[in-house]
Design a protein around this motif. Structure first.
Motif, mmCIF file in Angstrom:
data_model
loop_
_atom_site.group_PDB
_atom_site.id
_atom_site.type_symbol
_atom_site.label_atom_id
_atom_site.label_comp_id
_atom_site.label_asym_id
_atom_site.label_seq_id
_atom_site.Cartn_x
_atom_site.Cartn_y
_atom_site.Cartn_z
ATOM 1 N N ASP A 153 0.670 -1.143 -0.124
ATOM 2 C CA ASP A 153 0.076 -0.011 -0.070
ATOM 3 C C ASP A 153 0.972 1.295 -0.092
ATOM 4 O O ASP A 153 0.337 2.277 0.181
ATOM 5 N N THR A 154 2.208 1.285 -0.242
ATOM 6 C CA THR A 154 2.996 2.176 -0.325
ATOM 7 C C THR A 154 3.429 2.633 -1.790
ATOM 8 O O THR A 154 3.766 1.761 -2.485
ATOM 9 N N VAL A 155 3.341 4.040 -1.926
ATOM 10 C CA VAL A 155 3.624 4.321 -3.264
ATOM 11 C C VAL A 155 5.041 4.753 -3.359
ATOM 12 O O VAL A 155 5.619 5.457 -2.670
ATOM 13 N N ASP A 156 5.554 4.028 -4.485
ATOM 14 C CA ASP A 156 6.991 4.073 -4.760
ATOM 15 C C ASP A 156 7.516 5.086 -6.049
ATOM 16 O O ASP A 156 8.341 5.340 -5.994
ATOM 17 N N TYR A 157 6.153 5.441 -6.807
ATOM 18 C CA TYR A 157 6.567 6.217 -7.774
ATOM 19 C C TYR A 157 5.030 6.745 -8.230
ATOM 20 O O TYR A 157 3.937 6.203 -8.301
ATOM 21 N N VAL A 158 4.996 8.039 -8.751
ATOM 22 C CA VAL A 158 4.135 8.988 -9.051
ATOM 23 C C VAL A 158 4.466 9.750 -10.299
ATOM 24 O O VAL A 158 5.362 10.498 -10.300
ATOM 25 N N THR A 159 3.598 9.867 -11.255
ATOM 26 C CA THR A 159 3.592 10.636 -12.330
ATOM 27 C C THR A 159 2.298 11.332 -12.738
ATOM 28 O O THR A 159 1.077 10.473 -12.745
ATOM 29 N N VAL A 160 1.831 12.488 -12.881
ATOM 30 C CA VAL A 160 0.767 13.087 -12.841
ATOM 31 C C VAL A 160 1.051 13.944 -14.492
ATOM 32 O O VAL A 160 1.893 14.746 -14.485
ATOM 33 N N GLU A 161 0.232 13.802 -15.421
ATOM 34 C CA GLU A 161 0.179 14.462 -16.542
ATOM 35 C C GLU A 161 -0.194 15.850 -16.296
ATOM 36 O O GLU A 161 -1.129 16.424 -15.683
ATOM 37 N N PRO A 162 0.451 16.981 -16.518
ATOM 38 C CA PRO A 162 0.356 18.255 -16.554
ATOM 39 C C PRO A 162 -1.036 18.858 -17.160
ATOM 40 O O PRO A 162 -1.750 19.674 -16.846
ATOM 41 N N GLU A 163 -1.208 18.187 -18.393
ATOM 42 C CA GLU A 163 -2.533 18.333 -19.204
ATOM 43 C C GLU A 163 -3.044 17.190 -19.476
ATOM 44 O O GLU A 163 -2.728 16.049 -20.100
ATOM 45 N N PRO A 164 -4.379 16.899 -18.762
ATOM 46 C CA PRO A 164 -5.066 15.707 -18.671
ATOM 47 C C PRO A 164 -5.447 15.130 -20.197
ATOM 48 O O PRO A 164 -5.776 13.910 -20.307
ATOM 49 N N GLY A 165 -5.544 16.066 -21.036
ATOM 50 C CA GLY A 165 -5.774 15.462 -22.523
ATOM 51 C C GLY A 165 -4.557 14.967 -23.218
ATOM 52 O O GLY A 165 -4.786 14.774 -24.418
ATOM 53 N N GLN A 166 -3.612 14.872 -22.552
ATOM 54 C CA GLN A 166 -2.294 14.437 -23.326
ATOM 55 C C GLN A 166 -1.686 13.182 -22.629
ATOM 56 O O GLN A 166 -2.007 12.883 -21.354
ATOM 57 N N ILE A 167 -1.107 12.474 -23.483
ATOM 58 C CA ILE A 167 -0.247 11.147 -22.619
ATOM 59 C C ILE A 167 1.313 11.466 -23.113
ATOM 60 O O ILE A 167 1.517 11.286 -23.993
ATOM 61 N N THR A 168 1.954 11.860 -22.048
ATOM 62 C CA THR A 168 3.371 11.866 -22.274
ATOM 63 C C THR A 168 4.099 11.166 -21.160
ATOM 64 O O THR A 168 4.543 9.947 -21.389
ATOM 65 N N THR A 169 4.316 11.347 -19.891
ATOM 66 C CA THR A 169 4.803 10.743 -18.707
ATOM 67 C C THR A 169 3.888 9.624 -18.333
ATOM 68 O O THR A 169 4.460 8.656 -17.617
ATOM 69 N N THR A 170 2.441 9.357 -18.681
ATOM 70 C CA THR A 170 1.919 8.174 -18.207
ATOM 71 C C THR A 170 1.794 7.062 -19.182
ATOM 72 O O THR A 170 1.073 6.131 -19.126
ATOM 73 N N ARG A 171 2.610 7.189 -20.324
ATOM 74 C CA ARG A 171 2.664 6.150 -21.177
ATOM 75 C C ARG A 171 3.194 4.956 -20.651
ATOM 76 O O ARG A 171 3.989 4.909 -19.766
ATOM 77 N N ALA A 172 2.584 3.941 -20.994
ATOM 78 C CA ALA A 172 3.051 2.469 -20.660
ATOM 79 C C ALA A 172 4.681 2.406 -20.777
ATOM 80 O O ALA A 172 5.476 1.881 -19.759
ATOM 81 N N GLU A 173 5.245 2.755 -22.011
ATOM 82 C CA GLU A 173 6.645 2.566 -22.209
ATOM 83 C C GLU A 173 7.355 3.572 -21.380
ATOM 84 O O GLU A 173 8.453 3.351 -21.100
ATOM 85 N N LYS A 174 6.799 4.506 -20.776
ATOM 86 C CA LYS A 174 7.512 5.604 -19.902
ATOM 87 C C LYS A 174 7.537 4.968 -18.603
ATOM 88 O O LYS A 174 8.379 5.420 -17.659
#
Length: 179
Positions: free
Chosen positions: A153-174
């Motif tokens: 239940d502990t978070v080890d990594y977080v990324t949040v898209e600055p613009e919810p209509g885009q996929i950059t840091t939240t892509r599976a490959e990233k």
């Protein structure tokens, strides 16, 4: 009168979003494991209490939206790569009802082991601090586009898209290198 009601509704949505959201989750935070969500049926809730292993949570603003329907199939296709890196489960979390979540899973990959989680009240998403006011586009508060990697239940990594209509840091490959 209609414009007065419209303005009051917009204010209520913004207020509800701010009241429901906690501080945004960060590395070292604990998942809100006691908050109920749904996967199988509208009358059947469960929690993440007792969650074990390495897990990936993919928060999306809305089922069936164009951007989300581009992002989630990446996780379905990369599921085995995530498993090879020790991931036990991938959860796609959305502020939609369970019927919508199930229909979207059926469309994208019914036999996929990826879990489609309905946070129909936004309580889980709000406890993560990941709600935003999407009433202008999606009619109500929705989830930010984010990815969490957890150990138990502990978070080890977080990324949040600055613009919810885009996929950059939240892509599976990233995200794969971070698991």
């Amino acid at each position: 009168m209609a414009s007065l009601l419209s303005g009051a509704t917009k204010t209520a949505h913004s207020l509800a979003t701010s009241l429901l959201s906690a501080a945004e989750v960060k590395v070292g935070s604990t998942l809100p494991v006691k908050v109920p969500v749904k996967e199988e049926a509208a009358d059947k809730t469960f929690t993440f209490e007792g969650i074990k292993g390495k897990n990936v949570f993919v928060g999306v603003p809305g089922a069936f939206t164009g951007t989300c329907s581009q992002q989630v199939p990446e996780y379905i296709k990369a599921y085995e790569k995530f498993k090879e890196k020790g991931v036990d489960n991938i959860y796609v979390v959305m502020v939609n009802d369970v019927f919508v979540a199930k229909a979207w899973k059926e469309q994208l990959g019914a036999d996929s082991p990826v879990h489609f989680i309905a946070d129909d009240q936004g309580a889980f998403t709000g406890a993560l601090g990941m709600l935003f006011d999407a009433s202008g586009f999606l009619g109500a508060p929705r989830s930010k586009r984010y990815v969490l990697v957890t150990e138990g239940d502990t978070v080890d990594y977080v990324t949040v898209e600055p613009e919810p209509g885009q996929i950059t840091t939240t892509r599976a490959e990233k995200v794969l290198p971070w698991v």
